[in-house]
Design a protein around this motif. Structure first.
Motif, PDB file in Angstrom:
ATOM      1  N   LEU A  28       0.820  -1.208   0.000  1.00 13.13           N
ATOM      2  CA  LEU A  28       0.000   0.000   0.000  1.00 13.13           C
ATOM      3  C   LEU A  28       0.854   1.257   0.000  1.00 13.13           C
ATOM      4  O   LEU A  28       0.435   2.305  -0.478  1.00 13.13           O
ATOM      5  N   HIS A  29       2.039   1.142   0.588  1.00 13.80           N
ATOM      6  CA  HIS A  29       2.962   2.271   0.726  1.00 13.80           C
ATOM      7  C   HIS A  29       2.309   3.415   1.515  1.00 13.80           C
ATOM      8  O   HIS A  29       2.312   4.572   1.088  1.00 13.80           O
ATOM      9  N   VAL A  30       1.751   3.035   2.654  1.00 15.86           N
ATOM     10  CA  VAL A  30       1.158   4.034   3.541  1.00 15.86           C
ATOM     11  C   VAL A  30       1.776   3.889   4.929  1.00 15.86           C
ATOM     12  O   VAL A  30       2.289   2.826   5.300  1.00 15.86           O
ATOM     13  N   LEU A  31       1.705   4.947   5.710  1.00 23.09           N
ATOM     14  CA  LEU A  31       2.214   4.936   7.074  1.00 23.09           C
ATOM     15  C   LEU A  31       1.436   3.917   7.902  1.00 23.09           C
ATOM     16  O   LEU A  31       0.209   3.884   7.878  1.00 23.09           O
ATOM     17  N   GLY A  32       2.149   3.077   8.612  1.00 24.65           N
ATOM     18  CA  GLY A  32       1.521   2.077   9.466  1.00 24.65           C
ATOM     19  C   GLY A  32       1.368   0.715   8.820  1.00 24.65           C
ATOM     20  O   GLY A  32       0.925  -0.240   9.474  1.00 24.65           O
ATOM     21  N   GLU A  33       1.774   0.580   7.556  1.00 24.36           N
ATOM     22  CA  GLU A  33       1.605  -0.702   6.884  1.00 24.36           C
ATOM     23  C   GLU A  33       2.441  -1.807   7.527  1.00 24.36           C
ATOM     24  O   GLU A  33       2.100  -2.990   7.427  1.00 24.36           O
ATOM     25  N   ASN A  34       3.497  -1.425   8.209  1.00 23.74           N
ATOM     26  CA  ASN A  34       4.382  -2.417   8.827  1.00 23.74           C
ATOM     27  C   ASN A  34       3.979  -2.789  10.259  1.00 23.74           C
ATOM     28  O   ASN A  34       4.690  -3.547  10.922  1.00 23.74           O
ATOM     29  N   ALA A  90     -12.417 -13.344  14.963  1.00 16.88           N
ATOM     30  CA  ALA A  90     -13.712 -13.344  15.651  1.00 16.88           C
ATOM     31  C   ALA A  90     -13.741 -12.279  16.740  1.00 16.88           C
ATOM     32  O   ALA A  90     -12.802 -12.147  17.534  1.00 16.88           O
ATOM     33  N   GLY A  91     -14.808 -11.478  16.765  1.00 16.37           N
ATOM     34  CA  GLY A  91     -14.969 -10.443  17.780  1.00 16.37           C
ATOM     35  C   GLY A  91     -14.090  -9.217  17.585  1.00 16.37           C
ATOM     36  O   GLY A  91     -14.025  -8.364  18.473  1.00 16.37           O
ATOM     37  N   GLN A  92     -13.423  -9.118  16.417  1.00 17.19           N
ATOM     38  CA  GLN A  92     -12.507  -8.006  16.159  1.00 17.19           C
ATOM     39  C   GLN A  92     -13.045  -7.085  15.059  1.00 17.19           C
ATOM     40  O   GLN A  92     -13.825  -7.504  14.211  1.00 17.19           O
ATOM     41  N   LYS A  93     -12.601  -5.831  15.110  1.00 13.43           N
ATOM     42  CA  LYS A  93     -12.921  -4.879  14.050  1.00 13.43           C
ATOM     43  C   LYS A  93     -11.879  -5.062  12.948  1.00 13.43           C
ATOM     44  O   LYS A  93     -10.712  -4.721  13.118  1.00 13.43           O
ATOM     45  N   LEU A  94     -12.313  -5.602  11.832  1.00 14.52           N
ATOM     46  CA  LEU A  94     -11.404  -5.999  10.762  1.00 14.52           C
ATOM     47  C   LEU A  94     -11.634  -5.158   9.514  1.00 14.52           C
ATOM     48  O   LEU A  94     -12.756  -5.082   9.000  1.00 14.52           O
ATOM     49  N   ASN A 135      -5.122   1.726  16.648  1.00  8.37           N
ATOM     50  CA  ASN A 135      -6.530   1.467  16.982  1.00  8.37           C
ATOM     51  C   ASN A 135      -7.521   2.034  15.969  1.00  8.37           C
ATOM     52  O   ASN A 135      -8.715   2.048  16.217  1.00  8.37           O
ATOM     53  N   LYS A 136      -7.024   2.478  14.818  1.00  8.66           N
ATOM     54  CA  LYS A 136      -7.937   2.974  13.777  1.00  8.66           C
ATOM     55  C   LYS A 136      -7.235   2.993  12.429  1.00  8.66           C
ATOM     56  O   LYS A 136      -6.013   2.851  12.337  1.00  8.66           O
ATOM     57  N   ILE A 137      -8.040   3.195  11.399  1.00 10.39           N
ATOM     58  CA  ILE A 137      -7.528   3.273  10.039  1.00 10.39           C
ATOM     59  C   ILE A 137      -8.102   4.537   9.401  1.00 10.39           C
ATOM     60  O   ILE A 137      -9.298   4.838   9.569  1.00 10.39           O
ATOM     61  N   ALA A 144     -12.034   8.413   9.837  1.00 11.45           N
ATOM     62  CA  ALA A 144     -11.306   7.453  10.671  1.00 11.45           C
ATOM     63  C   ALA A 144     -12.263   6.369  11.137  1.00 11.45           C
ATOM     64  O   ALA A 144     -13.380   6.655  11.573  1.00 11.45           O
ATOM     65  N   VAL A 145     -11.836   5.122  11.035  1.00 11.82           N
ATOM     66  CA  VAL A 145     -12.663   3.982  11.432  1.00 11.82           C
ATOM     67  C   VAL A 145     -11.914   3.190  12.497  1.00 11.82           C
ATOM     68  O   VAL A 145     -10.726   2.874  12.333  1.00 11.82           O
TER      69      VAL A 145
END
Length: 323
Positions: free
Chosen positions: A134-140, A155-159, A226-228, A238-239
């Motif tokens: 993706l070449h975005v900050l946080g990809e690693n 399961a039970g996670q925000k994906l 904790n968000k994207i 922001a999600v």
């Protein structure tokens, strides 16, 4: 003996098909596979079902019997494993090729464990090893993966799932049904048209009923713990997020091909140079087989339409290179 008529790089279905063809024609050969038998298939999602029917995945006219018309990953692993063991194919597993050099009329193939001499080399390595980044900050971040395996993990996670191809859609549906809160981020205006025809209505209906959230015409700008952060048609949003599956596709190891001397097209598709009648590249006695022939056009070659490469290559070796 470390000298062979043919060394085959890649122990996937097409590499195995090349080994079978070499064996039938009394050529000395060796298959080198960097992982287990059919390593790429092994790394597919646990519940994956093929688009092709079982007979189209057959090699060397060996019957492939599956419970349904379209087999699943575990059935394919069993099928190809049995072919290797039943035919006593010469294959070295967990042995990664690091370089190939040609001196005069012979190749030297070097791996992490040994070196081999070969009159001919076949590269059948596929394209599943290098994800498109993706070449975005946080990809690693540890929460981000470019490979999907098992829905139970989420399961039970925000994906967040990035992409709209078969792999992204399968992951979205499976994870949703295992209790994940799924959000899809899609660059285009709709779910990909190449998505399996029996799956596409399912994902569209889950989106319509809001069981799965989706952002069309959108791109990820940043991934945080904790968000994207997503750029949408309505602006940046922001999600909340626990995990990210960036299923944006994969590509062949182009640098490996270029180091050997194989010429690639100058456009974005980077299609390798090869003779369509013999599969021989611009490097004499060096052949390509399988999906790697398509460069970035990874949707053009499959097991079903590249099985014939094995016979084409071995025929050319017998007709010209070993005379």
């Amino acid at each position: 003996m470390n000298s062979f008529d043919v060394v085959i790089i890649g122990g996937g279905p097409i590499g195995i098909a090349c080994g079978l063809e070499a064996q039938k024609n009394n050529l000395t050969y060796l298959i080198l596979e960097k992982g287990p038998i059919v390593n790429s298939l092994y790394n597919y999602p646990i519940n994956m079902q093929f688009f092709s029917s079982s007979e189209k995945l057959e090699i060397d006219n060996i019957p492939f019997i599956s419970n349904e018309a379209k087999p699943k990953r575990n059935e394919a692993l069993e099928y190809y494993r049995r072919i290797v063991t039943s035919n006593n194919l010469t294959i070295n597993l967990f042995e990664k090729v690091t370089s190939i050099e040609k001196v005069k009329s012979e190749f030297t193939v070097v791996s992490n464990k040994n070196s081999y001499n070969a009159k001919n080399v076949i590269i059948a390595t596929g394209f599943y090893d290098i994800p498109k980044k993706l070449h975005v900050l946080g990809e690693n971040l540890a929460k981000v993966s470019h490979y999907y395996k098992d829905p139970h993990f989420y399961a039970g996670q925000k994906l967040a799932i990035i992409g709209a191809s078969n792999s992204a859609v399968d992951a979205a549906l499976e994870c949703y049904r295992k209790g994940a809160e799924v959000t899809m981020i899609v660059r285009g205006k709709q779910i990909g048209e190449r998505v399996k025809y029996w799956v596409r209505p399912d994902i569209i209906n889950r989106i319509k009923e809001n069981s799965i959230s989706i952002f069309y015409n959108s791109e990820v700008k940043e991934i945080q713990e904790n968000k994207i952060i997503i750029s949408t048609e309505e602006g940046v949003t922001a999600v909340e997020n626990d995990f990210v599956l960036a299923l944006t596709g994969y590509q062949p190891n182009f640098s490996f091909l270029e180091k050997i001397g194989i010429k690639l097209s100058n456009d974005e598709n980077k299609i390798p140079t090869y003779n369509q009648n013999t599969m021989e590249t611009n490097v004499e006695n060096l052949y390509l087989a399988g999906v790697i022939c398509g460069g970035m056009e990874t949707h053009k070659w499959f097991i079903e339409n590249s099985r014939i490469h094995a016979k084409m290559i071995v025929k050319d070796i017998l007709d010209t290179n070993l005379n």
